[in-house]
Structure formats: structure tokens, C-alpha cells
Enzyme design. Structure first.
Site, PDB file in Angstrom:
ATOM      1  N   CYS A   1     -25.866  20.558  38.066  1.00 42.79           N
ATOM      2  CA  CYS A   1     -27.316  20.686  37.946  1.00 42.79           C
ATOM      3  C   CYS A   1     -27.617  21.856  37.020  1.00 42.79           C
ATOM      4  O   CYS A   1     -27.275  23.001  37.341  1.00 42.79           O
ATOM      5  CB  CYS A   1     -27.921  20.923  39.330  1.00 42.79           C
TER       6      CYS A   1
ATOM      7  N   HIS B   1     -30.863  22.739  35.725  1.00 46.49           N
ATOM      8  CA  HIS B   1     -32.044  23.532  36.112  1.00 46.49           C
ATOM      9  C   HIS B   1     -31.645  24.459  37.263  1.00 46.49           C
ATOM     10  O   HIS B   1     -32.091  25.597  37.352  1.00 46.49           O
ATOM     11  CB  HIS B   1     -33.237  22.636  36.508  1.00 46.49           C
TER      12      HIS B   1
ATOM     13  N   HIS C   1     -28.784   8.664  38.224  1.00 46.73           N
ATOM     14  CA  HIS C   1     -29.957   9.249  37.569  1.00 46.73           C
ATOM     15  C   HIS C   1     -30.457   8.252  36.508  1.00 46.73           C
ATOM     16  O   HIS C   1     -29.672   7.795  35.675  1.00 46.73           O
ATOM     17  CB  HIS C   1     -29.607  10.561  36.862  1.00 46.73           C
TER      18      HIS C   1
ATOM     19  N   THR D   1     -28.895  18.171  32.844  1.00 47.89           N
ATOM     20  CA  THR D   1     -27.768  17.236  32.682  1.00 47.89           C
ATOM     21  C   THR D   1     -28.262  15.974  31.967  1.00 47.89           C
ATOM     22  O   THR D   1     -27.514  15.372  31.186  1.00 47.89           O
ATOM     23  CB  THR D   1     -27.114  16.904  34.041  1.00 47.89           C
TER      24      THR D   1
ATOM     25  N   CYS E   1     -34.683  18.159  33.088  1.00 47.17           N
ATOM     26  CA  CYS E   1     -33.353  17.778  33.585  1.00 47.17           C
ATOM     27  C   CYS E   1     -32.275  18.147  32.552  1.00 47.17           C
ATOM     28  O   CYS E   1     -32.103  17.460  31.538  1.00 47.17           O
ATOM     29  CB  CYS E   1     -33.269  16.292  33.931  1.00 47.17           C
TER      30      CYS E   1
HETATM   31  O1  PYC Z   1     -31.332  19.963  35.536  1.00 46.71           O
HETATM   32  O2  PYC Z   1     -29.399  18.959  35.578  1.00 46.71           O
HETATM   33  C1  PYC Z   1     -30.529  19.154  36.041  1.00 46.71           C
HETATM   34  C2  PYC Z   1     -30.937  18.425  37.264  1.00 46.71           C
HETATM   35  C3  PYC Z   1     -30.227  17.472  37.925  1.00 46.71           C
HETATM   36  C4  PYC Z   1     -31.003  17.071  39.021  1.00 46.71           C
HETATM   37  C5  PYC Z   1     -32.164  17.805  39.001  1.00 46.71           C
HETATM   38  N1  PYC Z   1     -32.095  18.631  37.912  1.00 46.71           N
END
Ligand code: PYC
Length: 318
Positions: free
Chosen positions: A93, A95, A213, A246, A244
Site C-alpha cells: 500500500c 498511500h 483492485h 500501487t 492509489c
Molecule cells: O495507495 O497503494 C495504495 C493503496 C492500496 C489500497 C489503498 N491504497
């Protein structure tokens, strides 16, 4: 069997571009030694009640991402971390990493500079710039398959790319509901239908991994601030309030595969709230890239939680 049934946990909350991160600073269950990947397996198999106590109502909510702060197994790492949400641990993750780094600085544990962090999918880099901004050097990412067609009941044939950016993504461009803040319910329903259709058609990531996702792209609201705006549905059916990280890494891998972005060039990815992550990558060869994603986080609060044995919802609802 869960090891935690009473006691207190100390947490620090932050948000990164609108998406919350709750770092568990103390009170986490003992996951044993070994790598963070091994400890993530123990956490998944034995500590769902602890995960729910932190992430679910009444302490949390469906969009909450938790982060267990752990001693690293790898040398030279500032810490280890296991991210989790309302339904499971997450593989990676970004964030959450940005939130974790700003939280570590808030605690006085790190100063501006480069830090290594161990996650279940490998060691990542985090450059803390000292002003809330963090650049995460992610795990190697790649596009696995281009232009995959899937029949989605009520929506016809939807085409997308499958890519790994630390999680498995199905990336859809220019199809589905408009990517606008006023259309979040429609976007959520659309992404849920796509995810179900992928599962029904047994379309997976590498080694049969679930594509958990779903990411939809459209033109940005303000082209002077970003190249694109996305909507990302996370496992557990909450949407990502941030762009997001990723998912941005998966997008960079697809742009690289299509020859649309070169190493070192910048891609500004807006999320559904129009907060922006800036991405770039290094070419690792063989279709793989090393993504770098920059975003900003703010600490929002600190709490001590109690597990009262008389409380029927001490381990969360759900
Ligand atoms: O920022 O990678 C991210 C992420 C994954 C799920 C929620 N945020």
C-alpha cells in the site's frame, strides 16, 4: 486462535490525499519472528479479530487502512509493516507507506532522508522530504496482459489490462460510468461487477492470484494539474480516496509497455477527490519497471483503544 482478547492499543491516524491510514504503534499481537511476509501469513490466519478491532466500525470504517508497525526482519530497514483493511491484510500500500513515514516522523523516529521499509512483498524505499511529502520506491511492477475482454452483466464487453503494482489491478480506460465525484455509487457498482466477472471467467494475475483492485481511468478535471483521473475499488468494496499508489505503479507499467511514457518522465495521477500522486519509473528491462510515487500525508490524531471484555463489539462489526 487469536492471541489478543483484552488490553489497549495505541494508534496514530493520518490521511494521504484523503485516504486514511491508522498505524498501530503498540498493542499488536505477537506474530513471531521471521520475515514480514511470514508474519503477514500469521496475521491473516490467526488475528482477524485484531484486524477488525482496528479497521472496522465502531473504531474504524470500510475505507480504513491499518498498518502494523513491526521490527524489520531485513537489515538496514527502519521498520517492517503489514497493511490491512476491513476484509484482509493488503500485499502492499503506497498511500499507507506515505502515511506511515509521516507518522514515524511525527513520533520522532525518522528524519528527512532515505529509509528502507520491509513489506510482505519486499523491501521498498521511502524518501521523506520533511514537509509531509514522501517518495516511495515501490517493488518491481509490470503489465502482465494487455487488452483482456470480459463480459460484465449489464455493461457488455469491458476491456482492460492486467498489471502488478504491488497488488493486482485490472485497468480500464474510457469505459464505464464517468469518473466524477458525483458518480461514486455507480462507479462502485460497475467495478464490483467487473471484479465478479473476472472471477467468474477465472481471469487472474500471475499464479492464479485474485485481481482484487479495479481501476477506471478518464481525462483529468484540470489538465494543468494531472494527466488523468482514476477511480479505484479496493478489496472490501471501499473506493480509494487517494489516487492509489500501487494503482499508479500499475498504470506506469502499462504506459511503459505501450511506449507512452519514458523512464524519468513524470505522470501526475489524480484520484476521484482530485488529489494527485506524481509517478515516474526506472526501466529494469524485460518489461519490468521500478516505480517511484510521491504524495503527501497529514497526521490527524492519536488514540488509545481499549478491548473491554464486556463490549460485544470490541472486535468490530462484521
Ligand atoms: O495507495 O497503494 C495504495 C493503496 C492500496 C489500497 C489503498 N491504497
Amino acid at each position: 486462535m487469536d492471541s489478543i482478547s483484552t488490553g489497549t492499543m495505541r494508534v496514530i491516524d493520518s490521511h494521504t490525499g484523503g485516504e486514511p491510514t491508522r498505524v498501530v504503534v503498540s498493542g499488536a499481537p505477537d506474530l513471531g519472528g521471521g520475515s514480514i511476509a511470514e508474519r503477514a501469513r500469521v496475521f491473516r490466519e490467526r488475528h482477524a479479530t485484531f484486524r477488525r478491532a482496528i479497521a472496522n466500525e465502531p473504531r474504524g470504517h470500510d475505507a480504513m487502512v491499518g498498518a502494523l508497525l513491526l521490527e524489520p526482519g531485513e537489515p538496514d530497514c527502519a521498520c517492517g509493516v503489514i497493511f490491512f483493511n476491513n476484509v484482509d491484510p493488503l500485499q502492499m500500500c503506497i498511500h499507507g507507506t506515505i502515511g506511515l513515514v509521516v507518522t514515524l516522523a511525527h513520533m520522532g523516529c525518522i528524519t528527512p532522508g532515505h529509509h528502507r521499509i520491509e513489506t510482505p512483498v519486499g523491501v521498498i524505499g521511502a524518501d521523506f522530504h520533511g514537509d509531509g511529502r514522501v517518495t516511495v520506491t515501490n517493488v518491481p511492477s509490470w503489465r502482465m496482459t494487455a487488452d483482456v475482454a470480459v463480459d460484465v452483466p449489464g455493461h457488455g464487453t469491458i476491456r482492460g489490462d492486467i498489471a502488478w503494482g504491488g497488488n493486482w489491478f485490472f485497468l480500464i480506460d474510457g469505459q464505464g460510468p464517468p469518473v466524477e465525484r458525483g458518480r461514486i455509487e455507480e462507479l462502485t457498482a460497475f467495478c464490483r461487477a467487473v471484479k465478479q466477472a473476472l472471477a467468474n471467467a477465472r481471469i487472474t494475475g500471475e499464479g492464479g492470484a485474485e485481481i482484487d483492485h479495479i481501476e477506471v481511468f478518464a481525462a483529468p478535471g484540470d489538465p494543468s494539474r494531472a494527466e488523468s483521473r482514476n477511480f479505484v475499488l479496493c478489496p472490501g468494496n471501499a473506493y480509494d480516496r487517494s489516487p492509489c499508489g500501487t494503482g499508479t505503479s500499475a498504470k506506469l507499467a502499462c504506459l511503459h509497455a505501450k511506449g507512452k511514457l519514458r523512464p524519468g518522465e513524470f505522470w501526475r495521477q489524480a484520484g476521484i477527490l482530485d488529489t494527485v500522486f506524481t509517478g515516474s519509473f526506472e526501466d529494469l528491462g524485460g518489461g519490468r519497471i521500478l516505480p517511484r510515487v510521491t504524495g503527501t500525508a497529514w497526521v490527524t490524531g492519536e488514540s488509545v483503544y481499549h478491548l473491554d471484555p464486556t463490549d460485544p463489539f470490541r472486535f468490530g462489526i462484521g
